[in-house]
Design a protein around this motif. Structure first.
Motif, PDB file in Angstrom:
ATOM      1  N   LYS B  23      30.315  47.646  35.361  1.00 15.45           N
ATOM      2  CA  LYS B  23      31.091  46.816  36.288  1.00 15.45           C
ATOM      3  C   LYS B  23      30.862  45.330  36.059  1.00 15.45           C
ATOM      4  N   TYR B  27      33.714  42.730  34.862  1.00 15.50           N
ATOM      5  CA  TYR B  27      33.959  41.469  35.565  1.00 15.50           C
ATOM      6  C   TYR B  27      33.999  40.300  34.584  1.00 15.50           C
ATOM      7  N   ASP B  43      31.203  37.726  44.146  1.00 13.55           N
ATOM      8  CA  ASP B  43      32.426  38.490  43.894  1.00 13.55           C
ATOM      9  C   ASP B  43      32.186  39.999  43.904  1.00 13.55           C
ATOM     10  N   LEU B  44      31.068  40.417  43.341  1.00 13.95           N
ATOM     11  CA  LEU B  44      30.867  41.862  43.173  1.00 13.95           C
ATOM     12  C   LEU B  44      30.181  42.525  44.356  1.00 13.95           C
ATOM     13  N   HIS B  46      31.083  42.793  47.259  1.00 13.94           N
ATOM     14  CA  HIS B  46      32.054  43.548  48.051  1.00 13.94           C
ATOM     15  C   HIS B  46      32.390  44.882  47.377  1.00 13.94           C
ATOM     16  N   GLU B  47      32.345  44.854  46.066  1.00 16.08           N
ATOM     17  CA  GLU B  47      32.827  45.991  45.277  1.00 16.08           C
ATOM     18  C   GLU B  47      31.722  47.000  44.981  1.00 16.08           C
ATOM     19  N   ASN B  49      28.265  48.607  46.165  1.00 15.03           N
ATOM     20  CA  ASN B  49      27.460  48.765  47.362  1.00 15.03           C
ATOM     21  C   ASN B  49      25.981  48.540  47.061  1.00 15.03           C
TER      22      ASN B  49
END
Lengths: 139, 139
Positions: B23, B27, B43-44, B46-47, B49
Motif C-alpha cells: 500500500k 501510494y 493520507d494513509l 484513513h485507509e 487501519n
DNA sequence: TAATGTTTTTATAATGATTACAAAAATATG
DNA sequence: CATATTTTTGTAATCATTATAAAAACATTA
C-alpha cells in the motif's frame, strides 16, 4: 584571504563584518571541509571565548541568505556549509562521511526546460565511496 | 500499476510484498508527489487501519536500501521519497514548497573525473519559484 | 489445521539537530 | 557619554527520526 579581505567581502554582500562573523567565515574559507554546525562549534570554541552554538546557527543562516555561503543538503540529518559559492559539485563518501568538491563547468550542468520558473540554486551531488576508502576496503 | 504488479516489482527487488508495504508503494507510485513521512501518514491513516508512523519510516528505509525508492534531501529539515528511480531532476518551489520532476537524460549529467571513486547515486536538484507561484506573485 | 519460530509492526521513549525567545552584551549613533 | 539598535547568549521548545521491547502477523512444518 586574511581577516581584512573577509571583512570587505562580507561588507560588499550586505553582511556587517562583526568579529564572530569574520572568524566563522575565515574558518569556512580556510578549512573548506563543508563542516556541520557541530564541527564549526567544536573547532572554534577554543578560539572564540564564550561562543554559543546558537550564534553559529544565526550567522550561517545569515550567510546563506546573503549569498556568501551555501547550505548543502546531502544527508537528511545534517546541513553542511560551504563558502565556495561558485559552480561545483559535491561527493559524499558513505564510509568516511567526508564531503569533497569536484569541478563542474557551469555550462556542463543540465539545462532543463522549465518555462516560467525562477531558478535560484543548482545542486549536483554524488554519493558513494571515495578512492581512499575504496582502496582500504580492497586491501 | 495495480497491487499485483507492485507486489511482483517488490519481490523482484528482494522486498517481501507485505500488505502495508504494497500500500505504501502504491501510494508513492500513484501520487508521485515526493511526499514526506508525515504526508504519507496523514493520507494513509484513513485507509490502513492502525498504521503507525514508525512503520512508514521502517518501510521507506527498506525501500531505499533495496533500491525501489529514492530519498531526496533538498531541504535540511525533511526527507522526501520518490518511487521513480530512473534518472531525473527535482525542482523545489520555495513558495508552495512542492517538489516536481523534470526530465534529464543520463548522458546529460556532468561526468566528473573521480578516479577510483565508486558512485552509487547521482542527484541534481534546483530551488526557486515555480511558474505557477511566479505568476501569482506578479499579479 | 495446530504448533512453533521468524519477521514485521506498534507504541513509547530517546535522540539529535534546529529554532524560539527573552535577557545580556556589543555596537553604532547623536 | 548616553541612548538606541543590533547581536549574541543560554535555555527551553520543537520537530523529524531512531531505538527498543512487546504484540501481532506471517511462514513453516508436522
Amino acid at each position: 584571504m586574511d581577516q581584512q579581505q573577509i571583512s570587505a567581502y562580507l561588507l560588499k554582500n550586505g553582511v556587517r563584518p562583526l568579529q564572530k562573523r569574520v572568524k566563522i567565515m575565515s574558518y569556512l574559507v580556510s578549512k573548506r571541509n563543508h563542516p556541520t554546525v557541530d564541527m564549526i562549534y567544536s573547532d572554534l570554541i577554543h578560539e572564540i571565548n564564550g561562543l554559543s552554538k546558537t550564534t553559529i546557527y544565526n550567522v550561517l543562516n545569515l550567510f546563506v541568505q546573503s549569498g556568501v555561503a551555501l547550505a548543502l543538503n546531502i544527508e537528511g540529518n545534517e546541513i553542511r556549509y560551504d563558502a565556495d559559492t561558485s559552480t561545483h559539485g559535491h561527493f559524499k563518501c558513505k564510509v568516511c562521511t567526508g564531503v569533497i568538491d569536484f569541478r563542474i563547468k557551469k555550462e556542463d550542468l543540465p539545462n532543463p526546460m522549465l518555462e516560467g520558473f525562477r531558478i535560484d540554486e543548482q545542486h549536483f551531488y554524488l554519493k558513494g565511496v571515495c578512492s581512499f576508502c575504496a582502496n582500504k576496503i580492497e586491501a
